[in-house]
Design a protein around this motif. Structure first.
Motif, PDB file in Angstrom:
ATOM      1  N   THR A   1     -14.152 -56.379  26.546  1.00 10.75           N
ATOM      2  CA  THR A   1     -13.243 -55.242  26.710  1.00 10.75           C
ATOM      3  C   THR A   1     -13.901 -53.950  26.247  1.00 10.75           C
ATOM      4  OG1 THR A   1     -11.316 -56.668  26.417  1.00 10.75           O
ATOM      5  CG2 THR A   1     -10.983 -54.312  26.049  1.00 10.75           C
ATOM      6  N   LEU A   2     -14.512 -53.986  25.072  1.00 16.17           N
ATOM      7  CA  LEU A   2     -15.144 -52.772  24.540  1.00 16.17           C
ATOM      8  C   LEU A   2     -16.347 -52.350  25.377  1.00 16.17           C
ATOM      9  CD1 LEU A   2     -14.883 -53.579  20.730  1.00 16.17           C
ATOM     10  CD2 LEU A   2     -13.514 -51.929  22.026  1.00 16.17           C
ATOM     11  N   ASN A   3     -17.126 -53.310  25.839  1.00 18.21           N
ATOM     12  CA  ASN A   3     -18.270 -52.976  26.704  1.00 18.21           C
ATOM     13  C   ASN A   3     -17.810 -52.312  27.997  1.00 18.21           C
ATOM     14  OD1 ASN A   3     -20.364 -53.809  25.007  1.00 18.21           O
ATOM     15  ND2 ASN A   3     -20.234 -55.921  25.723  1.00 18.21           N
ATOM     16  N   GLN A   4     -16.707 -52.787  28.567  1.00 19.13           N
ATOM     17  CA  GLN A   4     -16.183 -52.180  29.801  1.00 19.13           C
ATOM     18  C   GLN A   4     -15.745 -50.743  29.561  1.00 19.13           C
ATOM     19  OE1 GLN A   4     -13.038 -54.786  31.056  1.00 19.13           O
ATOM     20  NE2 GLN A   4     -14.440 -56.289  31.928  1.00 19.13           N
ATOM     21  N   GLN A   5     -15.344 -50.439  28.326  1.00 20.17           N
ATOM     22  CA  GLN A   5     -14.883 -49.094  27.990  1.00 20.17           C
ATOM     23  C   GLN A   5     -16.006 -48.232  27.395  1.00 20.17           C
ATOM     24  OE1 GLN A   5     -11.482 -49.458  25.365  1.00 20.17           O
ATOM     25  NE2 GLN A   5     -10.598 -51.061  26.626  1.00 20.17           N
ATOM     26  N   ASN A   6     -17.227 -48.772  27.380  1.00 19.15           N
ATOM     27  CA  ASN A   6     -18.373 -48.090  26.781  1.00 19.15           C
ATOM     28  C   ASN A   6     -18.102 -47.716  25.318  1.00 19.15           C
ATOM     29  OD1 ASN A   6     -20.075 -48.160  29.087  1.00 19.15           O
ATOM     30  ND2 ASN A   6     -18.863 -46.504  29.963  1.00 19.15           N
ATOM     31  N   ARG A   7     -17.424 -48.622  24.592  1.00 16.95           N
ATOM     32  CA  ARG A   7     -17.143 -48.423  23.171  1.00 16.95           C
ATOM     33  C   ARG A   7     -18.070 -49.306  22.344  1.00 16.95           C
ATOM     34  NH1 ARG A   7     -10.810 -49.280  22.682  1.00 16.95           N
ATOM     35  NH2 ARG A   7     -11.273 -49.059  20.462  1.00 16.95           N
ATOM     36  N   ASN A   8     -18.401 -48.871  21.167  1.00 18.23           N
ATOM     37  CA  ASN A   8     -19.318 -49.582  20.293  1.00 18.23           C
ATOM     38  C   ASN A   8     -18.614 -50.783  19.656  1.00 18.23           C
ATOM     39  OD1 ASN A   8     -20.671 -50.194  17.629  1.00 18.23           O
ATOM     40  ND2 ASN A   8     -22.136 -48.772  18.538  1.00 18.23           N
ATOM     41  N   VAL A   9     -19.144 -51.965  19.892  1.00 17.67           N
ATOM     42  CA  VAL A   9     -18.526 -53.195  19.401  1.00 17.67           C
ATOM     43  C   VAL A   9     -18.614 -53.268  17.878  1.00 17.67           C
ATOM     44  CG1 VAL A   9     -18.638 -55.723  19.441  1.00 17.67           C
ATOM     45  CG2 VAL A   9     -18.984 -54.430  21.555  1.00 17.67           C
ATOM     46  N   LEU A  10     -19.771 -52.945  17.314  1.00 22.74           N
ATOM     47  CA  LEU A  10     -19.924 -53.031  15.865  1.00 22.74           C
ATOM     48  C   LEU A  10     -18.977 -52.065  15.154  1.00 22.74           C
ATOM     49  CD1 LEU A  10     -21.309 -54.313  13.469  1.00 22.74           C
ATOM     50  CD2 LEU A  10     -23.134 -52.609  13.688  1.00 22.74           C
ATOM     51  N   ASP A  11     -18.842 -50.852  15.667  1.00 23.85           N
ATOM     52  CA  ASP A  11     -17.900 -49.896  15.070  1.00 23.85           C
ATOM     53  C   ASP A  11     -16.481 -50.449  15.080  1.00 23.85           C
ATOM     54  OD1 ASP A  11     -19.946 -48.100  14.634  1.00 23.85           O
ATOM     55  OD2 ASP A  11     -19.429 -46.802  16.340  1.00 23.85           O
ATOM     56  N   TYR A  12     -16.102 -51.053  16.183  1.00 24.32           N
ATOM     57  CA  TYR A  12     -14.754 -51.632  16.286  1.00 24.32           C
ATOM     58  C   TYR A  12     -14.576 -52.762  15.272  1.00 24.32           C
ATOM     59  CZ  TYR A  12     -10.645 -54.068  17.873  1.00 24.32           C
ATOM     60  OH  TYR A  12      -9.417 -54.668  17.901  1.00 24.32           O
TER      61      TYR A  12
ATOM     62  N   LEU B   1      -3.774 -53.018   6.978  1.00 27.91           N
ATOM     63  CA  LEU B   1      -3.400 -52.055   8.010  1.00 27.91           C
ATOM     64  C   LEU B   1      -3.434 -52.743   9.368  1.00 27.91           C
ATOM     65  CD1 LEU B   1      -5.547 -49.046   6.757  1.00 27.91           C
ATOM     66  CD2 LEU B   1      -3.072 -49.334   6.516  1.00 27.91           C
ATOM     67  N   PRO B   2      -2.777 -52.160  10.378  1.00 28.95           N
ATOM     68  CA  PRO B   2      -2.851 -52.754  11.723  1.00 28.95           C
ATOM     69  C   PRO B   2      -4.284 -52.689  12.268  1.00 28.95           C
ATOM     70  CG  PRO B   2      -1.238 -50.947  11.626  1.00 28.95           C
ATOM     71  CD  PRO B   2      -1.940 -50.977  10.321  1.00 28.95           C
ATOM     72  N   ALA B   3      -4.617 -53.678  13.056  1.00 26.61           N
ATOM     73  CA  ALA B   3      -5.937 -53.701  13.684  1.00 26.61           C
ATOM     74  C   ALA B   3      -6.071 -52.533  14.661  1.00 26.61           C
ATOM     75  CB  ALA B   3      -6.134 -55.011  14.428  1.00 26.61           C
ATOM     76  N   PRO B   4      -7.288 -52.027  14.843  1.00 30.47           N
ATOM     77  CA  PRO B   4      -7.471 -50.961  15.832  1.00 30.47           C
ATOM     78  C   PRO B   4      -7.175 -51.492  17.237  1.00 30.47           C
ATOM     79  CG  PRO B   4      -9.583 -51.699  14.975  1.00 30.47           C
ATOM     80  CD  PRO B   4      -8.523 -52.398  14.184  1.00 30.47           C
ATOM     81  N   SER B   5      -6.752 -50.607  18.099  1.00 33.44           N
ATOM     82  CA  SER B   5      -6.364 -50.991  19.449  1.00 33.44           C
ATOM     83  C   SER B   5      -7.573 -51.269  20.332  1.00 33.44           C
ATOM     84  CB  SER B   5      -5.531 -49.874  20.075  1.00 33.44           C
ATOM     85  OG  SER B   5      -5.202 -50.205  21.407  1.00 33.44           O
TER      86      SER B   5
END
Length: 119
Positions: free
Chosen positions: A88-99, A111-115
């Motif tokens: 999911t994160l790769n498809q959105q070009n988001r950094n997996v490690l940061d997430y 706290l709630p998990a990030p979306s």
């Protein structure tokens, strides 16, 4: 407009009533989904195969095959969730490690998990 040839439809309906149980079930399933089966013929831009989806999960399938699976249902859930998150994160070009760091910090602080939804 009927999405399936009339003769095919007639045969499916007959099989749904008179065929042996396995074939009868398959015929009923096809009849139930017949409107979706040939969407690619009626709608421009709809691919007749699921190659895009298959390409997206290819890495996960290869990883599963090479790892010889898991030894518990908890391990299987972990792998499924991690593959879902990374894909999911790769498809959105988001950094997996940061997430993953954000998710871990959220857990530590109750706290709630990030979306995973697109930003």
């Amino acid at each position: 407009m009927e999405p399936v040839n009339k003769e095919i439809l007639r045969l499916l309906r007959a099989a749904a009533v008179r065929a042996e149980p396995k074939t009868r079930g398959m015929a009923k399933a096809i009849l139930k989904l017949r409107w979706a089966l040939f969407t690619f013929v009626r709608e421009p831009g709809v691919e007749p195969t699921n190659n895009v989806s298959e390409r997206r999960i290819r890495r996960a399938v290869i990883a599963r095959k090479l790892s010889f699976g898991t030894e518990s249902s908890e391990g299987s859930r972990f792998v499924e969730r991690m593959l879902t998150v990374t894909t999911t994160l790769n498809q959105q070009n988001r950094n997996v490690l940061d997430y993953l760091i954000s998710a871990h910090q959220a857990r530590l602080h109750s706290l709630p998990a990030p979306s995973l939804l697109p930003v």
